[in-house]
Design a protein around this motif. Structure first.
Motif, PDB file in Angstrom:
ATOM      1  N   LYS A   1      -6.284  -7.616   4.588  1.00 30.22           N
ATOM      2  CA  LYS A   1      -6.170  -6.486   3.663  1.00 30.22           C
ATOM      3  C   LYS A   1      -5.313  -5.377   4.275  1.00 30.22           C
ATOM      4  O   LYS A   1      -4.462  -4.785   3.606  1.00 30.22           O
ATOM      5  CB  LYS A   1      -7.558  -5.958   3.302  1.00 30.22           C
ATOM      6  N   GLN A   2      -5.506  -5.119   5.558  1.00 31.16           N
ATOM      7  CA  GLN A   2      -4.716  -4.095   6.246  1.00 31.16           C
ATOM      8  C   GLN A   2      -3.244  -4.478   6.286  1.00 31.16           C
ATOM      9  O   GLN A   2      -2.359  -3.635   6.068  1.00 31.16           O
ATOM     10  CB  GLN A   2      -5.255  -3.913   7.667  1.00 31.16           C
ATOM     11  N   VAL A   3      -2.967  -5.753   6.547  1.00 36.54           N
ATOM     12  CA  VAL A   3      -1.570  -6.224   6.569  1.00 36.54           C
ATOM     13  C   VAL A   3      -0.917  -6.028   5.209  1.00 36.54           C
ATOM     14  O   VAL A   3       0.226  -5.560   5.113  1.00 36.54           O
ATOM     15  CB  VAL A   3      -1.513  -7.711   6.993  1.00 36.54           C
ATOM     16  N   ILE A   4      -1.625  -6.366   4.139  1.00 41.94           N
ATOM     17  CA  ILE A   4      -1.089  -6.195   2.784  1.00 41.94           C
ATOM     18  C   ILE A   4      -0.788  -4.719   2.509  1.00 41.94           C
ATOM     19  O   ILE A   4       0.276  -4.367   1.981  1.00 41.94           O
ATOM     20  CB  ILE A   4      -2.073  -6.759   1.742  1.00 41.94           C
ATOM     21  N   GLN A   5      -1.728  -3.843   2.871  1.00 42.00           N
ATOM     22  CA  GLN A   5      -1.541  -2.413   2.622  1.00 42.00           C
ATOM     23  C   GLN A   5      -0.373  -1.842   3.428  1.00 42.00           C
ATOM     24  O   GLN A   5       0.328  -0.949   2.960  1.00 42.00           O
ATOM     25  CB  GLN A   5      -2.839  -1.663   2.950  1.00 42.00           C
ATOM     26  N   GLU A   6      -0.168  -2.359   4.635  1.00 42.76           N
ATOM     27  CA  GLU A   6       0.880  -1.829   5.508  1.00 42.76           C
ATOM     28  C   GLU A   6       2.253  -2.445   5.226  1.00 42.76           C
ATOM     29  O   GLU A   6       3.279  -1.790   5.432  1.00 42.76           O
ATOM     30  CB  GLU A   6       0.514  -2.062   6.974  1.00 42.76           C
ATOM     31  N   GLN A   7       2.259  -3.690   4.754  1.00 39.30           N
ATOM     32  CA  GLN A   7       3.532  -4.411   4.676  1.00 39.30           C
ATOM     33  C   GLN A   7       4.011  -4.693   3.260  1.00 39.30           C
ATOM     34  O   GLN A   7       5.070  -5.303   3.073  1.00 39.30           O
ATOM     35  CB  GLN A   7       3.426  -5.734   5.447  1.00 39.30           C
ATOM     36  N   THR A   8       3.243  -4.270   2.250  1.00 42.11           N
ATOM     37  CA  THR A   8       3.699  -4.483   0.875  1.00 42.11           C
ATOM     38  C   THR A   8       3.578  -3.186   0.077  1.00 42.11           C
ATOM     39  O   THR A   8       3.010  -2.201   0.547  1.00 42.11           O
ATOM     40  CB  THR A   8       2.880  -5.590   0.159  1.00 42.11           C
ATOM     41  N   LEU A   9       4.068  -3.220  -1.145  1.00 39.62           N
ATOM     42  CA  LEU A   9       4.026  -2.049  -2.020  1.00 39.62           C
ATOM     43  C   LEU A   9       2.691  -1.913  -2.739  1.00 39.62           C
ATOM     44  O   LEU A   9       2.416  -0.887  -3.357  1.00 39.62           O
ATOM     45  CB  LEU A   9       5.151  -2.148  -3.057  1.00 39.62           C
ATOM     46  N   LEU A  10       1.858  -2.947  -2.679  1.00 36.23           N
ATOM     47  CA  LEU A  10       0.614  -2.953  -3.432  1.00 36.23           C
ATOM     48  C   LEU A  10      -0.458  -2.130  -2.723  1.00 36.23           C
ATOM     49  O   LEU A  10      -0.740  -2.348  -1.542  1.00 36.23           O
ATOM     50  CB  LEU A  10       0.125  -4.391  -3.609  1.00 36.23           C
ATOM     51  N   GLN A  11      -1.084  -1.189  -3.453  1.00 34.33           N
ATOM     52  CA  GLN A  11      -2.126  -0.332  -2.878  1.00 34.33           C
ATOM     53  C   GLN A  11      -3.417  -0.346  -3.696  1.00 34.33           C
ATOM     54  O   GLN A  11      -4.374   0.341  -3.339  1.00 34.33           O
ATOM     55  CB  GLN A  11      -1.609   1.114  -2.765  1.00 34.33           C
ATOM     56  N   ASP A  12      -3.460  -1.120  -4.769  1.00 33.33           N
ATOM     57  CA  ASP A  12      -4.636  -1.215  -5.632  1.00 33.33           C
ATOM     58  C   ASP A  12      -5.696  -2.068  -4.930  1.00 33.33           C
ATOM     59  O   ASP A  12      -5.555  -3.290  -4.804  1.00 33.33           O
ATOM     60  CB  ASP A  12      -4.228  -1.859  -6.961  1.00 33.33           C
ATOM     61  N   ASP A  13      -6.777  -1.428  -4.471  1.00 36.01           N
ATOM     62  CA  ASP A  13      -7.802  -2.121  -3.683  1.00 36.01           C
ATOM     63  C   ASP A  13      -8.408  -3.311  -4.418  1.00 36.01           C
ATOM     64  O   ASP A  13      -8.598  -4.390  -3.836  1.00 36.01           O
ATOM     65  CB  ASP A  13      -8.925  -1.153  -3.291  1.00 36.01           C
ATOM     66  N   LEU A  14      -8.735  -3.113  -5.692  1.00 34.47           N
ATOM     67  CA  LEU A  14      -9.361  -4.184  -6.460  1.00 34.47           C
ATOM     68  C   LEU A  14      -8.432  -5.384  -6.588  1.00 34.47           C
ATOM     69  O   LEU A  14      -8.847  -6.536  -6.391  1.00 34.47           O
ATOM     70  CB  LEU A  14      -9.767  -3.678  -7.846  1.00 34.47           C
TER      71      LEU A  14
END
Length: 260
Positions: free
Chosen positions: A175-188
């Protein structure tokens, strides 16, 4: 540059220590498990340049060691040797990264046996020069087990490596990698996509879809696309349309409909 991350911190720690002991490291794991990212992180940690080799059935001695060419110097034509990644890395004390080492033909790689064992030398067949590795020279190789086009790794070659078995990253680290390395920030949506990826990993382990479909690389592309288009279309663009097998495509469509 984004660094390799894993809940198992011993992977990076052990890899650094192994290289400092002048051990050759073999990174073993599925496509997209972070093998190349780990190699790039080791390069930064050790502050050394890295030469790379991408293996394929077409890999030959010239691709590894270099080739002769004719150049004009002061109006005179003369034969010179252009050093390949192995010779460059050995002489300069660089890291040498050999990607997908089991994609190469088995008869190609034994030329490196002396480079990878205690001798750390090679006699260049094109020039006759005996090259002794710089003290900082180290080798990292990556292998995809069971991937299409791969061959069993020669035992004599495998015995020259210590092995780090790498799994897909998951949970909070993913989840941290996705938040740091992509444009997607929607937690759900991130949580849904992580669950979807987990389902794809299970399907890949059961042989229903290829490993490429369940890779972290594909997941990060998917997350970026979901920031600009509906998730169903993003999955089609990032994963489904890459596959040739209609059964694999349908299996992913079924998994998508269950999750979303």
């Amino acid at each position: 540059m984004n660094l390799y991350q894993n809940a198992d911190t011993t992977i990076l720690e052990d890899a650094v220590n192994m290289l400092q002991l002048k051990k050759n490291i073999l990174l073993k794991g599925p496509t997209g498990s972070g093998k190349t990212k780990l190699a790039e992180t080791l390069q930064l940690k050790l502050n050394r340049p890295m030469n790379s080799i991408n293996c394929s059935v077409d890999l030959d001695a010239e691709s590894l060691l270099g080739f002769k060419t004719i150049e004009v110097i002061d109006g005179q034509s003369q034969i010179s040797f252009v050093e390949g990644p192995v010779i460059q890395a050995m002489k300069e004390g660089h890291l040498l990264y050999i990607d997908e080492i089991n994609m190469a033909k088995p008869e190609t790689l034994p030329i490196l046996n002396g480079v990878l064992d205690f001798r750390r030398t090679i006699t260049n067949p094109f020039t006759g020069e005996v090259v002794k590795a710089h003290d900082d020279f180290a080798v990292i190789a990556a292998i995809n087990i069971g991937y299409v086009g791969t061959l069993p790794m020669n035992e004599a070659l495998k015995n020259r490596f210590v092995v780090i078995d790498m799994e897909y990253i998951s949970g909070d680290i993913l989840k941290q990698v996705i938040q740091e390395q992509t444009l997607l920030q929607d937690d759900l949506l991130i949580d849904q996509l992580i669950q979807f990826n987990k389902d794809l990993i299970t399907m890949a382990e059961q042989g229903q879809v290829s490993e490429e479909a369940s890779s972290i690389r594909a997941l990060l592309d998917l997350c970026d696309l979901t920031s600009i288009m509906p998730v169903e279309r993003a999955i089609k663009r990032a994963i489904i349309d890459k596959l040739e097998d209609e059964r694999e495509q349908q299996a992913i469509i079924n998994a998508m409909e269950l999750t979303f």
